[in-house]
Design a protein around this motif. Structure first.
Motif, PDB file in Angstrom:
ATOM      1  N   THR A 209       8.539   2.592 -11.599  1.00 15.94           N
ATOM      2  CA  THR A 209       9.197   1.360 -11.158  1.00 15.94           C
ATOM      3  C   THR A 209       8.721   0.973  -9.757  1.00 15.94           C
ATOM      4  N   VAL A 210       8.699   1.967  -8.853  1.00 19.90           N
ATOM      5  CA  VAL A 210       8.213   1.708  -7.497  1.00 19.90           C
ATOM      6  C   VAL A 210       6.768   1.208  -7.558  1.00 19.90           C
ATOM      7  N   LEU A 211       5.969   1.876  -8.375  1.00 21.73           N
ATOM      8  CA  LEU A 211       4.562   1.504  -8.522  1.00 21.73           C
ATOM      9  C   LEU A 211       4.445   0.057  -9.003  1.00 21.73           C
ATOM     10  N   GLY A 212       5.303  -0.309  -9.979  1.00 26.36           N
ATOM     11  CA  GLY A 212       5.271  -1.674 -10.497  1.00 26.36           C
ATOM     12  C   GLY A 212       5.546  -2.692  -9.403  1.00 26.36           C
TER      13      GLY A 212
ATOM     14  N   ALA B 155       0.840  -1.204   0.000  1.00 23.58           N
ATOM     15  CA  ALA B 155       0.000   0.000   0.000  1.00 23.58           C
ATOM     16  C   ALA B 155       0.874   1.253   0.000  1.00 23.58           C
ATOM     17  N   LEU B 156       1.925   1.195   0.783  1.00 21.03           N
ATOM     18  CA  LEU B 156       2.826   2.342   0.855  1.00 21.03           C
ATOM     19  C   LEU B 156       3.545   2.558  -0.472  1.00 21.03           C
ATOM     20  N   LEU B 157       4.052   1.444  -1.044  1.00 19.76           N
ATOM     21  CA  LEU B 157       4.783   1.548  -2.313  1.00 19.76           C
ATOM     22  C   LEU B 157       3.879   2.097  -3.409  1.00 19.76           C
TER      23      LEU B 157
ATOM     24  N   ASN C 181       2.444   8.691  -6.683  1.00 16.94           N
ATOM     25  CA  ASN C 181       2.654  10.146  -6.643  1.00 16.94           C
ATOM     26  C   ASN C 181       3.938  10.543  -7.359  1.00 16.94           C
ATOM     27  N   LEU C 182       4.958   9.716  -7.188  1.00 17.26           N
ATOM     28  CA  LEU C 182       6.225  10.026  -7.844  1.00 17.26           C
ATOM     29  C   LEU C 182       6.083   9.919  -9.360  1.00 17.26           C
ATOM     30  N   THR C 183       5.239   8.992  -9.822  1.00 24.28           N
ATOM     31  CA  THR C 183       5.047   8.850 -11.268  1.00 24.28           C
ATOM     32  C   THR C 183       4.277  10.029 -11.832  1.00 24.28           C
ATOM     33  N   PHE C 184       3.186  10.373 -11.189  1.00 26.73           N
ATOM     34  CA  PHE C 184       2.244  11.258 -11.867  1.00 26.73           C
ATOM     35  C   PHE C 184       2.294  12.704 -11.408  1.00 26.73           C
TER      36      PHE C 184
ATOM     37  N   TYR D 169       2.586  -3.121  -7.272  1.00 28.74           N
ATOM     38  CA  TYR D 169       1.533  -3.947  -7.868  1.00 28.74           C
ATOM     39  C   TYR D 169       1.908  -5.422  -7.900  1.00 28.74           C
ATOM     40  N   LEU D 170       3.221  -5.693  -8.017  1.00 25.66           N
ATOM     41  CA  LEU D 170       3.645  -7.095  -8.085  1.00 25.66           C
ATOM     42  C   LEU D 170       3.496  -7.781  -6.722  1.00 25.66           C
ATOM     43  N   LEU D 171       3.790  -7.017  -5.657  1.00 22.64           N
ATOM     44  CA  LEU D 171       3.738  -7.611  -4.320  1.00 22.64           C
ATOM     45  C   LEU D 171       2.414  -8.318  -4.021  1.00 22.64           C
ATOM     46  N   PRO D 172       1.262  -7.634  -4.217  1.00 22.67           N
ATOM     47  CA  PRO D 172      -0.001  -8.325  -3.892  1.00 22.67           C
ATOM     48  C   PRO D 172      -0.170  -9.632  -4.655  1.00 22.67           C
TER      49      PRO D 172
END
Lengths: 245, 557
Positions: free
Chosen positions: B482-485, B437-439, B445-448, B488-491
């Motif tokens: 990248t962080v966002l990816g 959730a944090l990532l 936010n960092l992406t957009f 999303y992969l973690l869940p």
């Protein structure tokens, strides 16, 4: 379509009908499928609505070309087809009535008549399409020959030319919409006839009687809807140019 | 006291319930899944399909960000880039965002929340999954053969005349998939209308049901219009008949009107279910009745209605008359009213609530913040004067990603985390899920956020290269992606892990009082052993419930 109640409204050995597993009562099942059918018709209205909107906008942009193009359609065949469809709506209603009064043979007779009238409509439509193909009133590059539109009456042609120099081009848009609108409508007719054929099959097996005729009623709603679409298409497409004669 | 009695079985049957079969172990084999009529299994099927498309759309997003790492076209040329961002948009919008919450969470929850045994038309429901995948196959076929380069909006005459890519298969895929959405929406509406459990009046329905209902209305009224529009594009492209081609007297702007008549309401198809999920999460994790329940419920309907009156704001610079532009501008701003009502009411619900910061709640709080930014920038771009400047820039890109990704995907993930124990009967890692959730929040936010600045500085969207002075912000954006990816992969990893190794969750790990938790987790095929009789609303927490929650939470940790 409402295939659920078709097979689920079955009679068990005890002679009583049981609703499908997700319903508590037959009444709930019927109410639910009726609401579903009306909602489906809402989506159909929006679907045709998009086409009608496009038609209205282009007719507003090019009124003279549309009137000229419309006058080449055969009002006689269109009128006959309107009558055919109205009769088919009557026979569809009579099929449902037959179920309500438990006249099983009547269901078969009237379903057959409805299908026959539907096929008659499609046959006449095919004759009309053929005429358009012969006259090369087919837009785009569907045919090998290009679209060709010319008013036979020289005076009318001169008037049209003066009002809208590009009128043959804009008539092409009329015919594009004509083929798409009547084509989508005809597709709905074909689907309707196929559903009627399935219902005919179930009727022969004695699935429907005064206690359970919901699929007939739902198909009836669909059939009437398709008729009503034609009731709008006929004046919009055929009668638009009538005043030029 | 009767409310307590009604809820009593949840705690007492916790240990015994696993002796009776649930929907997962009632039958086995691929046939029992592929031919299932059970809405819960269909939801799982949808979850798999939707996740696959999300991954595919995500890969395209990654390629876009990778290309934009440098000002030059190091990775791909303009043609490839056009295809990549188009496939990203098409797949994410039509095959992920629109079906995600309704088809996965909605399919699973609507019958449970209304106390029904199944959706009204189970066969139609199964058909919708097959139709969805059929549409997906057409689009995948186009992807494999080289993709489309029109942008997800298919603007004419480019899409009908000039594009040399696979427009027709893609459009056909969207046309077909539209039917699956309609099937699902139709099922929801008639189920909510006709199959509610005894005592479940409209104002005892969970807010997720209200928002799903409003969404379904939009789907029913909007989707047929995009269907006919796409059909016209296909016919025009196939036969060159001049409906949208100006050389033949056609009007390309008509396409834009017809396209946005659906596609703007489609934005609300994506965000309304997300709002419903957040209403649930906020109510349950604050242990409070959602503040202004009725107003929140009606706000969903208001958004659905207003959503149909604002499409013209996409045409401010497309030759629309200044009068209609003004009207569309004002109407667009009006949508902010019910949206803000929701945000304020969620915030008011938190006030003096007994808040627990479980993973789903973290997602919900993230949603509220990100949606607020997305919504407020929406008011900005609805303003004619501003839109003329930021139209077709990264400002707009950032705006709609804040709503669609920051809004819809945050809520979707929050909902998945909340109802995962309901769906599978398993618990997942608390630490990893909070980390994800944090990532997601930070990465998003960092992406957009840099894209807002980029757009405001004038970087146009849909270009493969850009002036070097924009590079710093673009690098930040790519780093964020990248962080966002990873987020999303973690869940995907810990959800998959929990299926086999996760601790049993018990029937009601959150101690929630709404109807869907009033049956075992995972639920039996028929959802409830006996038809429930509903005596209270979905968020009526009592002091004892709050106490129960604290004890249950201790166990959960």
């Amino acid at each position: 379509m409402n295939s659920t109640p078709l097979v689920d409204g079955h009679a068990h050995g005890d002679g009583h009908r049981h609703p499908a597993h997700q319903f508590e009562t037959m009444e709930q099942q019927k109410e639910t499928s009726t609401l579903g059918m009306w909602l489906f018709l809402v989506t159909e209205i929006m679907f045709f609505g998009g086409l009608f909107t496009a038609y209205v906008i282009y007719r507003h942009m090019y009124p003279d070309a549309f009137a000229a193009a419309s006058s080449t359609l055969d009002v006689k065949w269109g009128g006959i087809n309107t009558a055919v469809l109205i009769c088919s709506s009557l026979t569809m209603a009579l099929a449902i009535r037959s179920a309500q009064v438990n006249w099983r043979k009547g269901i078969l007779i009237f379903l057959s008549l409805t299908m026959l009238l539907g096929l008659t409509f499609l046959g006449i439509k095919a004759i009309e399409y053929r005429a358009k193909f012969v006259e090369r009133h087919v837009p785009g590059d569907v045919l090998n020959e290009p679209f060709h539109f010319e008013l036979e009456n020289h005076h009318e042609a001169a008037v049209a030319q003066a009002q809208d120099p590009l009128y043959p081009r804009h008539a092409e848009i009329f015919f594009a919409l004509y083929f798409i609108m009547t084509g989508v409508h005809a597709t709905h007719m074909i689907i309707g006839i196929l559903i009627l054929a399935v219902l005919w099959h179930f009727s022969r097996k004695g699935k429907f009687d005064s206690e359970y005729y919901n699929p007939l009623e739902m198909t009836g709603l669909y059939w009437h809807f398709v008729d009503i679409v034609w009731i709008f298409l006929f004046p919009l497409l055929y009668l638009l140019g009538a005043h030029t004669h | 006291m009767d409310t307590i009695a009604a809820r009593a079985p949840v705690t007492t049957t916790a240990e015994t319930s696993f002796e009776r079969p649930n929907y997962l172990n009632s039958s086995y084999g691929w046939k029992s899944w592929l031919l299932t009529l059970d809405h819960k299994r269909i939801a799982i099927l949808y979850l798999i399909s939707v996740t696959a498309f999300f991954a595919l759309g995500g890969i395209f997003a990654g390629l876009v960000r990778l290309e934009l790492l440098t000002p030059e076209g190091d990775l791909m040329g303009p043609d490839t880039y056009n295809r990549v961002f188009t496939m990203h948009g098409v797949i994410m919008v039509f095959f992920f965002l629109i079906p995600a919450i309704p088809a996965v969470l909605g399919n699973f929850l609507v019958p449970l929340m209304v106390g029904a045994k199944d959706l009204a038309m189970p066969r139609l429901n199964l058909a919708s999954w097959y139709v969805y995948n059929l549409g997906g196959l057409f689009t995948l076929w186009a992807v494999v053969h080289g993709g489309v380069d029109t942008g997800w909006t298919f603007y004419t005459p480019f899409s009908t005349t000039y594009s040399n890519t696979y427009v027709i298969p893609t459009a056909l895929g969207i046309f077909i998939t539209g039917f699956s959405t309609i099937f699902t929406a139709l099922n929801f509406i008639i189920t909510i209308h006709r199959m509610r459990a005894p005592g479940l009046s409209w104002f005892r329905l969970p807010l997720f049901i209200w928002s799903t209902y409003a969404t379904s209305l939009i789907i029913m009224l909007g989707t047929p219009v995009i269907a006919i529009t796409i059909l016209l594009v296909g016919i025009e492209r196939g036969f060159h008949i001049g409906i949208f081609d100006p050389r033949l007297g056609g009007d390309p702007v008509l396409f834009e009107h017809m396209f946005w008549f659906y596609s703007h309401p489609a934005v609300y198809i994506m965000i309304l279910p997300a709002m419903g999920v957040v209403s649930e999460l906020v109510g349950h994790f604050a242990r409070k009745k959602v503040f202004g329940y009725r107003i929140v419920a009606f706000a969903s309907v208001a958004i659905a209605v207003l959503g149909f009156l604002v499409w013209g704001h996409h045409l401010f610079v497309a030759g629309e008359s200044v009068y209609s532009a003004t009207v569309f501008s004002v109407l667009s701003m009006l949508v902010a009213v019910p949206s803000a009502v929701k945000v304020f009411n969620w915030t008011a619900t938190l006030y003096e609530g007994s808040i627990s910061y479980q993973t789903p709640m973290l997602y919900a709080l993230g949603f509220i913040g990100l949606f607020t930014i997305g919504g407020l920038t929406g008011v900005m771009v609805a303003t004619l004067g501003i839109d003329v400047h930021v139209h077709d820039t990264y400002f707009v890109v950032a705006h709609f990603h804040y709503v669609m990704v920051g809004g819809t995907i945050m809520a979707y993930l929050g909902g998945l985390h909340y109802w995962w124990p309901k769906m599978t009967g398993r618990l997942y890692s608390t630490f990893l899920s909070r980390l994800s959730a944090l990532l997601v929040f930070v990465g998003f936010n960092l992406t957009f956020f840099p894209q807002f600045i980029l757009g405001y500085l004038g970087m146009p969207r849909r270009y493969w290269s850009y002036p070097p002075e924009f590079q710093v912000l673009n690098v930040l954006s790519t780093a964020g992606a990248t962080v966002l990816g990873v987020g999303y992969l973690l869940p995907i990893c810990y959800f998959g892990w929990s299926l086999r190794y996760g601790a049993k969750s018990g029937n009601n790990p959150w101690g929630a009082v709404s109807l869907e938790w009033d049956t075992p987790s995972p639920p039996p095929t028929e959802n409830f052993y006996t038809t429930p009789v509903v005596t209270h609303g979905p968020y009526e927490y009592l002091a004892e419930d709050v106490h129960n929650r604290l004890t249950q939470e201790a166990n959960f940790e």
